[in-house]
Design a protein around this motif. Sequence first.
Motif: not given
Length: 128
Positions: A70-75, A118-124
């Motif tokens: 949901r585009h909350h990578v930093a969070a 994990v967040s980078a992989v999910v976001r990509a």
Amino acid sequence: MSQGLLRPVPRLFPALVLAGVSCALWAAWLGWDQQRDVQPDGSTTGPYEAWQVGGLVLSLLVPVYWAASRHHVAAAVAGTTVGLTVAAYGDWSDDASGLFMVGVTLVMLGSLAATAAVSAVVRAATRA
């Protein structure tokens, strides 16, 4: 109250939720097991078993995926890292050896690196 003061609240909400979820998952998986196991040769292990740590990691994948998709990578990264660091500090601060801060620092660095990856992989993956 001015609207300018309320502007950061929606941005902080996902990180605060993830920090709370991370603390709760730590308590659910690791908080109840405080006994060290004494082996027949006199050595001690624990207090956590490998399946407990694995369960914590797998359980944390769900909220990290939710936030990152949901585009909350930093969070996702900051909230999970803060939650696990606070939980580790609270759980280990009564250690008499004084080395608990080394463990807390390792939890912080490890959770920071793992949730960032994990967040980078999910976001990509969700971007495609």
